[in-house]
Design an enzyme around this catalytic site. Structure first.
Site, PDB file in Angstrom:
ATOM      1  N   GLY A   3     -32.273-100.684  -5.264  1.00 40.97           N
ATOM      2  CA  GLY A   3     -33.663-101.161  -5.298  1.00 40.97           C
ATOM      3  C   GLY A   3     -34.082-101.732  -3.948  1.00 40.97           C
TER       4      GLY A   3
ATOM      5  N   ILE B  18     -34.803-104.964  -2.664  1.00 42.63           N
ATOM      6  CA  ILE B  18     -34.069-106.060  -2.002  1.00 42.63           C
ATOM      7  C   ILE B  18     -32.572-105.732  -1.959  1.00 42.63           C
ATOM      8  CG2 ILE B  18     -33.657-108.556  -1.976  1.00 42.63           C
ATOM      9  CD1 ILE B  18     -36.211-108.825  -3.744  1.00 42.63           C
TER      10      ILE B  18
ATOM     11  N   ASN C 104     -35.760 -97.755 -11.397  1.00 43.87           N
ATOM     12  CA  ASN C 104     -36.846 -97.992 -10.437  1.00 43.87           C
ATOM     13  C   ASN C 104     -36.361 -97.704  -9.014  1.00 43.87           C
ATOM     14  OD1 ASN C 104     -39.524 -98.735  -9.868  1.00 43.87           O
ATOM     15  ND2 ASN C 104     -38.900-100.799  -9.269  1.00 43.87           N
TER      16      ASN C 104
ATOM     17  N   SER D  30     -36.881-116.279  -8.849  1.00 37.00           N
ATOM     18  CA  SER D  30     -38.182-116.045  -8.224  1.00 37.00           C
ATOM     19  C   SER D  30     -38.985-117.341  -8.197  1.00 37.00           C
ATOM     20  CB  SER D  30     -38.923-115.005  -9.066  1.00 37.00           C
ATOM     21  OG  SER D  30     -40.287-114.975  -8.730  1.00 37.00           O
TER      22      SER D  30
ATOM     23  N   TYR E 142     -42.107-111.919 -17.764  1.00 37.86           N
ATOM     24  CA  TYR E 142     -41.190-111.697 -16.629  1.00 37.86           C
ATOM     25  C   TYR E 142     -40.650-113.039 -16.123  1.00 37.86           C
ATOM     26  CZ  TYR E 142     -39.786-111.249 -11.756  1.00 37.86           C
ATOM     27  OH  TYR E 142     -39.093-111.361 -10.564  1.00 37.86           O
TER      28      TYR E 142
ATOM     29  N   LYS F 186     -36.668-114.978 -16.032  1.00 34.62           N
ATOM     30  CA  LYS F 186     -35.992-115.631 -14.900  1.00 34.62           C
ATOM     31  C   LYS F 186     -35.630-117.072 -15.259  1.00 34.62           C
ATOM     32  CE  LYS F 186     -36.060-112.185 -12.115  1.00 34.62           C
ATOM     33  NZ  LYS F 186     -34.809-111.514 -11.777  1.00 34.62           N
TER      34      LYS F 186
ATOM     35  N   ASN G  69     -49.188-103.219  -7.450  1.00 36.25           N
ATOM     36  CA  ASN G  69     -49.764-104.481  -7.917  1.00 36.25           C
ATOM     37  C   ASN G  69     -49.805-105.497  -6.793  1.00 36.25           C
ATOM     38  OD1 ASN G  69     -50.018-103.953 -10.750  1.00 36.25           O
ATOM     39  ND2 ASN G  69     -47.781-103.935 -10.813  1.00 36.25           N
TER      40      ASN G  69
ATOM     41  N   ARG H 102     -49.869-117.207   0.195  1.00 33.66           N
ATOM     42  CA  ARG H 102     -48.497-117.004  -0.276  1.00 33.66           C
ATOM     43  C   ARG H 102     -47.522-117.115   0.887  1.00 33.66           C
ATOM     44  NH1 ARG H 102     -51.184-117.267  -4.047  1.00 33.66           N
ATOM     45  NH2 ARG H 102     -51.270-115.998  -5.939  1.00 33.66           N
TER      46      ARG H 102
HETATM   47  P1  NAD Z   1     -36.388-103.154  -7.635  1.00 36.32           P
HETATM   48  O1  NAD Z   1     -37.021-102.707  -8.887  1.00 36.32           O
HETATM   49  O2  NAD Z   1     -36.728-102.447  -6.377  1.00 36.32           O
HETATM   50  O3  NAD Z   1     -34.791-103.149  -7.781  1.00 36.32           O
HETATM   51  C1  NAD Z   1     -34.150-103.385  -9.001  1.00 36.32           C
HETATM   52  C2  NAD Z   1     -33.103-102.294  -9.178  1.00 36.32           C
HETATM   53  O4  NAD Z   1     -32.388-102.541 -10.367  1.00 36.32           O
HETATM   54  C3  NAD Z   1     -33.699-100.895  -9.291  1.00 36.32           C
HETATM   55  O5  NAD Z   1     -33.014-100.020  -8.420  1.00 36.32           O
HETATM   56  C4  NAD Z   1     -33.479-100.514 -10.758  1.00 36.32           C
HETATM   57  O6  NAD Z   1     -33.279 -99.127 -10.905  1.00 36.32           O
HETATM   58  C5  NAD Z   1     -32.255-101.333 -11.108  1.00 36.32           C
HETATM   59  N1  NAD Z   1     -32.143-101.736 -12.514  1.00 36.32           N
HETATM   60  C6  NAD Z   1     -33.066-102.374 -13.275  1.00 36.32           C
HETATM   61  N2  NAD Z   1     -32.550-102.645 -14.489  1.00 36.32           N
HETATM   62  C7  NAD Z   1     -31.278-102.180 -14.485  1.00 36.32           C
HETATM   63  C8  NAD Z   1     -30.232-102.164 -15.443  1.00 36.32           C
HETATM   64  N3  NAD Z   1     -30.387-102.681 -16.670  1.00 36.32           N
HETATM   65  N4  NAD Z   1     -29.048-101.601 -15.095  1.00 36.32           N
HETATM   66  C9  NAD Z   1     -28.873-101.062 -13.875  1.00 36.32           C
HETATM   67  N5  NAD Z   1     -29.815-101.046 -12.930  1.00 36.32           N
HETATM   68  C10 NAD Z   1     -31.012-101.602 -13.236  1.00 36.32           C
HETATM   69  O7  NAD Z   1     -36.695-104.722  -7.492  1.00 36.32           O
HETATM   70  P2  NAD Z   1     -36.495-105.682  -6.236  1.00 36.32           P
HETATM   71  O8  NAD Z   1     -37.818-105.994  -5.671  1.00 36.32           O
HETATM   72  O9  NAD Z   1     -35.416-105.168  -5.369  1.00 36.32           O
HETATM   73  O10 NAD Z   1     -36.009-106.997  -7.002  1.00 36.32           O
HETATM   74  C11 NAD Z   1     -34.640-107.299  -7.173  1.00 36.32           C
HETATM   75  C12 NAD Z   1     -34.510-108.567  -8.004  1.00 36.32           C
HETATM   76  O11 NAD Z   1     -35.209-109.623  -7.335  1.00 36.32           O
HETATM   77  C13 NAD Z   1     -35.127-108.472  -9.386  1.00 36.32           C
HETATM   78  O12 NAD Z   1     -34.294-109.165 -10.286  1.00 36.32           O
HETATM   79  C14 NAD Z   1     -36.465-109.159  -9.246  1.00 36.32           C
HETATM   80  O13 NAD Z   1     -36.905-109.710 -10.440  1.00 36.32           O
HETATM   81  C15 NAD Z   1     -36.138-110.228  -8.221  1.00 36.32           C
HETATM   82  N6  NAD Z   1     -37.306-110.662  -7.466  1.00 36.32           N
HETATM   83  C16 NAD Z   1     -38.069-109.747  -6.811  1.00 36.32           C
HETATM   84  C17 NAD Z   1     -39.195-110.144  -6.118  1.00 36.32           C
HETATM   85  C18 NAD Z   1     -40.062-109.137  -5.418  1.00 36.32           C
HETATM   86  O14 NAD Z   1     -41.204-109.463  -5.108  1.00 36.32           O
HETATM   87  N7  NAD Z   1     -39.611-107.960  -5.103  1.00 36.32           N
HETATM   88  C19 NAD Z   1     -39.544-111.502  -6.074  1.00 36.32           C
HETATM   89  C20 NAD Z   1     -38.733-112.421  -6.742  1.00 36.32           C
HETATM   90  C21 NAD Z   1     -37.609-111.982  -7.437  1.00 36.32           C
HETATM   91  C1  UD1 Z   2     -46.434-111.562  -7.554  1.00 35.19           C
HETATM   92  C2  UD1 Z   2     -45.999-111.805  -8.956  1.00 35.19           C
HETATM   93  C3  UD1 Z   2     -44.911-112.860  -8.981  1.00 35.19           C
HETATM   94  C4  UD1 Z   2     -43.759-112.485  -8.055  1.00 35.19           C
HETATM   95  C5  UD1 Z   2     -44.351-112.296  -6.660  1.00 35.19           C
HETATM   96  C6  UD1 Z   2     -43.319-111.913  -5.642  1.00 35.19           C
HETATM   97  C7  UD1 Z   2     -48.043-111.337 -10.212  1.00 35.19           C
HETATM   98  C8  UD1 Z   2     -49.148-111.932 -11.037  1.00 35.19           C
HETATM   99  N1  UD1 Z   2     -47.147-112.219  -9.736  1.00 35.19           N
HETATM  100  O1  UD1 Z   2     -47.008-112.743  -7.110  1.00 35.19           O
HETATM  101  O2  UD1 Z   2     -44.387-113.034 -10.272  1.00 35.19           O
HETATM  102  O3  UD1 Z   2     -42.787-113.495  -8.044  1.00 35.19           O
HETATM  103  O4  UD1 Z   2     -45.336-111.256  -6.731  1.00 35.19           O
HETATM  104  O5  UD1 Z   2     -43.138-110.565  -5.610  1.00 35.19           O
HETATM  105  O6  UD1 Z   2     -47.949-110.133 -10.045  1.00 35.19           O
HETATM  106  N2  UD1 Z   2     -53.935-109.742  -3.864  1.00 35.19           N
HETATM  107  C9  UD1 Z   2     -55.140-109.170  -3.524  1.00 35.19           C
HETATM  108  N3  UD1 Z   2     -55.299-107.820  -3.710  1.00 35.19           N
HETATM  109  C10 UD1 Z   2     -54.302-107.029  -4.220  1.00 35.19           C
HETATM  110  C11 UD1 Z   2     -53.069-107.632  -4.569  1.00 35.19           C
HETATM  111  C12 UD1 Z   2     -52.927-109.003  -4.386  1.00 35.19           C
HETATM  112  O7  UD1 Z   2     -56.064-109.846  -3.057  1.00 35.19           O
HETATM  113  O8  UD1 Z   2     -54.510-105.818  -4.377  1.00 35.19           O
HETATM  114  C13 UD1 Z   2     -53.753-111.191  -3.607  1.00 35.19           C
HETATM  115  C14 UD1 Z   2     -53.348-112.013  -4.805  1.00 35.19           C
HETATM  116  O9  UD1 Z   2     -54.469-112.509  -5.460  1.00 35.19           O
HETATM  117  C15 UD1 Z   2     -52.498-113.115  -4.153  1.00 35.19           C
HETATM  118  C16 UD1 Z   2     -51.862-112.418  -2.945  1.00 35.19           C
HETATM  119  O10 UD1 Z   2     -52.671-111.288  -2.680  1.00 35.19           O
HETATM  120  O11 UD1 Z   2     -53.323-114.140  -3.676  1.00 35.19           O
HETATM  121  C17 UD1 Z   2     -50.430-111.966  -3.195  1.00 35.19           C
HETATM  122  O12 UD1 Z   2     -50.383-111.190  -4.381  1.00 35.19           O
HETATM  123  P1  UD1 Z   2     -49.059-110.404  -4.826  1.00 35.19           P
HETATM  124  O13 UD1 Z   2     -48.533-109.627  -3.693  1.00 35.19           O
HETATM  125  O14 UD1 Z   2     -49.370-109.668  -6.085  1.00 35.19           O
HETATM  126  O15 UD1 Z   2     -47.999-111.565  -5.091  1.00 35.19           O
HETATM  127  P2  UD1 Z   2     -48.106-112.852  -6.053  1.00 35.19           P
HETATM  128  O16 UD1 Z   2     -49.383-112.904  -6.775  1.00 35.19           O
HETATM  129  O17 UD1 Z   2     -47.740-114.028  -5.213  1.00 35.19           O
END
Ligand code: NAD
Ligand code: UD1
Length: 332
Positions: free
Chosen positions: A10, A12, A35, A124, A148, A152, A197, A230
């Site tokens: 994935g 991260i 994913n 998160s 979600y 966590k 998103n 943010r």
């Molecule tokens: P991602 O979706 O890119 O990576 C997650 C990976 O896990 C994917 O490759 C998916 O295929 C795999 N996966 C999901 N469920 C699985 C399962 N049951 N068994 C095996 N593989 C599985 O997401 P990411 O952005 O890399 O996030 C990694 C972690 O960090 C997640 O737990 C997410 O909730 C957390 N996190 C992400 C963000 C962010 O904004 N990206 C922010 C805070 C926390």
């Molecule tokens: C989202 C997740 C949060 C997760 C975080 C880190 C939601 C509601 N929350 O938060 O759970 O921990 O990502 O990955 O999805 N924005 C716009 N236009 C857009 C998209 C976003 O203006 O098309 C704005 C939002 O209102 C916000 C900022 O950009 O102020 C960041 O948004 P986003 O990237 O979705 O992250 P978070 O809302 O912080």
């Protein structure tokens, strides 16, 4: 040192695999490709010039986990695997509780069977809900506002209960703020399915001509320019935080919790400006209604991670925009 990386293909996870190899660790990946894509493995091998051990499968599958723990001598685990889309979690909450919580419990059970006690968990900033004040430190009140976030939060409590029951565990809970950007090679980055998103993937798709304009959600927040603020952190800085967390576990730290952020907040308009600079043209945007559930400001107090781990995010918002754009423009 063999590190089992769940969700290692994935966003991260893949960046962390690169850092692990660069720091002399041997990552072993399990991912169900829910994913992600198997081509990421080829890219990781190309980037690191290493063969990487990969198991395709689900972390909820305890038989597969036992097979992995039997075949590889696992020293520690970094648990990234999980579902992460807030909106989707409201639509299909059971999938989120099942996937995120069941996978963690299965993993912890098999770890216990094999007496492996070092665990890093991807939490998160979402566990802070609507914060009472910013910057947010690790002692701030917890409270998630969607399924979600609750997965966590529940997992954090499960880990705390487990640690109370057995002090052999060393557990690092890492609360990420907003990870963005990509590896400077342009080979790995975030590839959201469908309409993104999150702000940064959306902005980069506008830059790439895939979408017409950026929708800025709200212009009347009580912030520097009325748009949401943010704490964006470069994914490579975030990945490096995991190496420091693994080192901390070696010190037999018990259960520790750290914010991983930069400590600086940027508004939506400031992000668009940094991106426009990286792309070399002004990106079109329109103000639209606030997004439901959004908060005005969210940024970290990162001093605990600095003091106890030596963690400091190095990359600027301009680096994040540049690397994100370098990745995006090469996506076919
Ligand atoms: P991602 O979706 O890119 O990576 C997650 C990976 O896990 C994917 O490759 C998916 O295929 C795999 N996966 C999901 N469920 C699985 C399962 N049951 N068994 C095996 N593989 C599985 O997401 P990411 O952005 O890399 O996030 C990694 C972690 O960090 C997640 O737990 C997410 O909730 C957390 N996190 C992400 C963000 C962010 O904004 N990206 C922010 C805070 C926390
Ligand atoms: C989202 C997740 C949060 C997760 C975080 C880190 C939601 C509601 N929350 O938060 O759970 O921990 O990502 O990955 O999805 N924005 C716009 N236009 C857009 C998209 C976003 O203006 O098309 C704005 C939002 O209102 C916000 C900022 O950009 O102020 C960041 O948004 P986003 O990237 O979705 O992250 P978070 O809302 O912080």
């Amino acid at each position: 040192m063999n590190v089992l990386v769940t969700g290692g293909l994935g966003y991260i996870g893949s960046h962390t695999v690169v850092e692990l190899i660069e720091n002399g660790y041997n990552p072993i990946i399990i991912d169900n490709l829910g994913n992600s894509n198997i081509t990421i493995l080829d890219r990781l091998e190309k980037l690191t010039s290493k063969n990487i051990k990969f198991y395709k499968g689900d972390v909820r599958d305890k038989e597969l986990l036992r097979k992995i723990f039997e075949s590889e001598k696992i020293d520690s685990i970094i648990h990234f695997a999980g579902l992460k889309a807030v909106g989707e979690s409201v639509e299909i909450p059971l999938n989120y509780y099942d996937n995120n919580i069941e996978s963690t419990i299965a993993l912890l059970e098999v770890m216990n069977e094999f007496k492996v006690f070092k665990f890093v968990f991807s939490s998160s900033a979402t566990v802070y809900g609507d914060p009472e004040k910013v910057p947010i430190d690790e002692n701030a009140k917890l409270g998630a506002t969607n399924p979600y976030g609750r997965t966590k939060l529940f997992i954090e409590y499960i880990l705390k209960d487990l640690y109370e029951s057995n002090k052999d565990y060393n557990i690092a809970i890492l609360r990420y703020f907003n990870p963005v950007g990509a590896h400077k090679s342009g080979l790995i980055g975030e590839m959201p399915n469908g309409i993104p998103n999150n702000l940064v993937p959306y902005v980069s798709q506008v830059a790439n001509g895939k979408r017409e304009y950026i929708r800025v959600f709200g212009s009347d927040y009580n912030t520097i320019d009325g748009t949401g603020v943010r704490d964006y952190i470069h994914v490579v800085d975030l990945a490096k935080g995991h190496i420091l967390a693994l080192k901390k576990l070696e010190e037999k730290c018990g259960l520790v919790i750290y914010n991983l952020g930069t400590g600086k907040g940027y508004s939506v308009l400031q992000v668009i400006k940094a991106f426009s600079k990286a792309v070399g043209k002004d990106l079109p945007y329109k103000f639209v209604e606030r997004r439901k559930g959004d908060i005005a400001e969210c940024y970290s107090d990162p001093t605990k991670a600095f003091r106890e781990l030596g963690f400091k995010a190095e990359k600027t918002i301009d680096d994040m925009a540049k690397d994100q754009w370098n990745f995006e423009k090469n996506i076919k």
